[in-house]
Design a protein around this motif. Structure first.
Motif, mmCIF file in Angstrom:
data_model
loop_
_atom_site.group_PDB
_atom_site.id
_atom_site.type_symbol
_atom_site.label_atom_id
_atom_site.label_comp_id
_atom_site.label_asym_id
_atom_site.label_seq_id
_atom_site.Cartn_x
_atom_site.Cartn_y
_atom_site.Cartn_z
ATOM 1 N N ALA A 280 -75.057 55.914 -20.017
ATOM 2 C CA ALA A 280 -76.256 56.893 -20.589
ATOM 3 C C ALA A 280 -77.059 57.412 -19.428
ATOM 4 C CB ALA A 280 -77.396 55.850 -21.179
ATOM 5 N N PRO A 281 -76.227 58.851 -19.116
ATOM 6 C CA PRO A 281 -76.934 59.385 -17.749
ATOM 7 C C PRO A 281 -78.124 59.927 -17.753
ATOM 8 C CG PRO A 281 -74.618 60.455 -18.568
ATOM 9 C CD PRO A 281 -75.181 59.549 -19.557
ATOM 10 N N LEU A 282 -78.901 60.245 -19.144
ATOM 11 C CA LEU A 282 -80.299 60.628 -19.375
ATOM 12 C C LEU A 282 -81.103 59.609 -19.437
ATOM 13 C CD1 LEU A 282 -79.292 63.658 -21.561
ATOM 14 C CD2 LEU A 282 -79.555 63.718 -19.058
ATOM 15 N N VAL A 283 -80.674 58.272 -19.322
ATOM 16 C CA VAL A 283 -81.422 56.976 -19.837
ATOM 17 C C VAL A 283 -83.056 57.232 -19.246
ATOM 18 C CG1 VAL A 283 -80.979 55.520 -17.993
ATOM 19 C CG2 VAL A 283 -81.242 54.623 -20.491
ATOM 20 N N THR A 284 -83.173 57.676 -18.186
ATOM 21 C CA THR A 284 -84.564 57.558 -17.757
ATOM 22 C C THR A 284 -85.518 58.861 -17.760
ATOM 23 O OG1 THR A 284 -83.810 58.437 -15.325
ATOM 24 C CG2 THR A 284 -83.836 56.145 -15.583
ATOM 25 N N TRP A 285 -84.701 59.740 -18.804
ATOM 26 C CA TRP A 285 -85.464 61.076 -18.793
ATOM 27 C C TRP A 285 -86.509 61.093 -19.931
ATOM 28 C CZ3 TRP A 285 -82.543 66.305 -18.011
ATOM 29 C CH2 TRP A 285 -81.831 66.418 -16.967
ATOM 30 N N ASP A 286 -87.579 61.872 -19.855
ATOM 31 C CA ASP A 286 -88.390 61.910 -20.766
ATOM 32 C C ASP A 286 -88.685 63.009 -21.476
ATOM 33 O OD1 ASP A 286 -89.972 63.572 -19.146
ATOM 34 O OD2 ASP A 286 -91.483 62.192 -18.443
ATOM 35 N N ASP A 287 -89.250 63.344 -22.611
ATOM 36 C CA ASP A 287 -89.274 64.815 -23.374
ATOM 37 C C ASP A 287 -89.636 65.963 -22.463
ATOM 38 O OD1 ASP A 287 -88.632 63.094 -25.434
ATOM 39 O OD2 ASP A 287 -90.578 63.297 -26.221
ATOM 40 N N ASP B 251 -81.005 54.594 -10.233
ATOM 41 C CA ASP B 251 -81.920 55.743 -9.913
ATOM 42 C C ASP B 251 -81.285 57.132 -9.426
ATOM 43 O OD1 ASP B 251 -80.861 54.932 -7.747
ATOM 44 O OD2 ASP B 251 -82.750 54.535 -6.669
ATOM 45 N N LYS B 252 -80.103 57.364 -9.823
ATOM 46 C CA LYS B 252 -79.287 58.376 -9.285
ATOM 47 C C LYS B 252 -79.623 59.658 -10.318
ATOM 48 C CE LYS B 252 -77.118 56.934 -5.734
ATOM 49 N NZ LYS B 252 -78.082 55.438 -5.491
ATOM 50 N N PRO B 253 -79.338 60.726 -9.998
ATOM 51 C CA PRO B 253 -79.396 62.115 -10.888
ATOM 52 C C PRO B 253 -78.277 62.100 -12.078
ATOM 53 C CG PRO B 253 -79.340 62.718 -8.806
ATOM 54 C CD PRO B 253 -79.037 61.136 -8.711
ATOM 55 N N ILE C 3 -74.560 60.625 -12.248
ATOM 56 C CA ILE C 3 -74.026 59.389 -12.875
ATOM 57 C C ILE C 3 -72.643 59.660 -13.848
ATOM 58 C CG2 ILE C 3 -74.705 57.966 -14.980
ATOM 59 C CD1 ILE C 3 -77.473 58.193 -13.815
ATOM 60 N N LEU C 4 -73.127 60.994 -14.329
ATOM 61 C CA LEU C 4 -71.596 61.564 -15.217
ATOM 62 C C LEU C 4 -70.532 61.705 -14.442
ATOM 63 C CD1 LEU C 4 -71.400 62.282 -18.223
ATOM 64 C CD2 LEU C 4 -72.290 64.454 -17.606
ATOM 65 N N GLU C 5 -70.610 62.303 -13.196
ATOM 66 C CA GLU C 5 -69.575 62.538 -12.312
ATOM 67 C C GLU C 5 -68.663 61.074 -11.861
ATOM 68 O OE1 GLU C 5 -70.447 64.162 -8.633
ATOM 69 O OE2 GLU C 5 -68.789 65.479 -8.616
ATOM 70 N N TRP C 6 -69.752 60.082 -11.730
ATOM 71 C CA TRP C 6 -69.225 58.685 -11.302
ATOM 72 C C TRP C 6 -68.268 58.141 -12.562
ATOM 73 C CZ3 TRP C 6 -69.943 54.451 -14.449
ATOM 74 C CH2 TRP C 6 -69.398 53.279 -13.785
ATOM 75 N N ALA C 7 -68.832 58.593 -13.627
ATOM 76 C CA ALA C 7 -68.043 57.827 -14.756
ATOM 77 C C ALA C 7 -66.854 58.524 -15.218
ATOM 78 C CB ALA C 7 -68.935 57.922 -16.051
ATOM 79 N N ALA C 8 -66.917 60.045 -14.955
ATOM 80 C CA ALA C 8 -65.891 60.714 -15.504
ATOM 81 C C ALA C 8 -64.517 60.602 -14.508
ATOM 82 C CB ALA C 8 -66.009 62.235 -15.480
ATOM 83 N N GLY C 9 -65.131 60.166 -13.036
ATOM 84 C CA GLY C 9 -64.266 59.824 -12.052
ATOM 85 C C GLY C 9 -63.607 58.642 -12.048
ATOM 86 N N VAL C 10 -64.338 57.813 -12.446
ATOM 87 C CA VAL C 10 -63.901 56.254 -12.119
ATOM 88 C C VAL C 10 -63.100 55.597 -13.540
ATOM 89 C CG1 VAL C 10 -64.758 53.850 -11.845
ATOM 90 C CG2 VAL C 10 -65.501 55.727 -10.555
#
Ligand code: SF4
Length: 267
Positions: free
Chosen positions: A188-195, A39-41, A45-52
């Motif tokens: 998949a940082p945008l996984v919950t986004w709709d159109d 449920d994170k923005p 999510i992208l920042e977490w992945a790029a950092g970790v």
């Protein structure tokens, strides 16, 4: 690394991994992250992945809505490279969009090319393989080049969204994926986004759609396998039209061709 406001740091456990002992750690880490980040923005999510994840990369098709993920990347981790599958069969508009967007956002794009040119593929497998055996064509021009490139990385992000197709409806925000005997983190940082959310983001940040998106192409891949769709039609109906059951090129599928639905914990 917890999302405590500080920039996530590389997880040192990656450095200690040998070729045979990464499975349990990466699968556990992905399962933990999937629960924490659901449920994170998208930018966090992208920042977490790029950092970790030490060697992290983003893949982009430079399709209709690709500007969203790439814009987020340019804000939180512009140093992360972007992989583009240059199949040799893209619309000219896609190649121009790729160049313009990369320049505007200041991103470094790496073009992944298949072993054989389109002409060499035709000599070996006959003309227009995509019209006879698109799975074989996608394997040679997309999945194999991506798999080969991922040998050099520990994880990657894509713009896949659950609302795009039934096959993507259960995509985890973070999962562990096995590639040629190595486990990687797929995000998949945008996984919950709709159109609507995608459109709102593009408008809010004055970002461009792919130029063909406004001409009846809501989902854009290689030119021979992308048809215009009618208003109100399934946005992906123009992909591999005429090939019942083919909805994916394969880069988001499991090794056996099935859709990966869950991140498994070590067993
Ligand atoms: Fe070949 Fe079509 Fe797949 Fe492109 S989308 S690699 S042309 S089958």
């Amino acid at each position: 690394a917890a999302l405590d406001g500080a920039r996530p740091r590389p997880d040192d456990r990656f450095r200690a991994l040998g070729p045979d002992d990464d499975s349990a750690f990466i699968r556990l880490m992905a399962a933990e992250a999937a629960a924490t980040l659901e449920d994170k923005p998208a930018d966090r999510i992208l920042e977490w992945a790029a950092g970790v994840v030490p060697r992290f990369v983003v893949t982009s098709s430079f399709g209709a809505e690709s500007a969203v993920l790439l814009h987020l990347l340019s804000r939180v981790a512009p140093e992360v490279p972007v992989l583009f599958l240059d199949t040799g069969l893209h619309f000219d508009e896609t190649l121009r969009f790729r160049a313009d967007l990369a320049r505007r956002l200041g991103l470094s794009v790496v073009d992944l090319r298949p072993e054989r040119s389109v002409a060499q593929q035709a000599l070996r497998h006959g003309d227009a393989l995509w019209s006879r055996d698109p799975d074989a064509c996608c394997a040679m021009r997309k999945t194999t080049p991506l798999r080969t490139a991922l040998h050099s990385f520990d994880g990657w992000a894509t713009g896949v969204r659950r609302s795009q197709t039934p096959e993507r409806a259960a995509t985890p925000v973070v999962e562990a994926r096995e590639h040629d005997g190595r486990w990687l983190v797929k995000v998949a940082p945008l996984v919950t986004w709709d159109d609507d959310r995608v459109d709102a983001y593009l408008r809010e940040h004055d970002l461009p759609h792919h130029p063909l998106a406004d001409q009846g192409y809501p989902s854009i891949g290689c030119a021979p396998c992308t048809a215009r769709v009618a208003p109100g039609q399934d946005p992906r109906a123009g992909r591999w039209a005429g090939f019942d059951g083919k909805t994916e090129c394969g880069i988001h599928l499991a090794d056996d061709g099935t859709v990966v639905r869950t991140t498994t914990t070590p067993g």
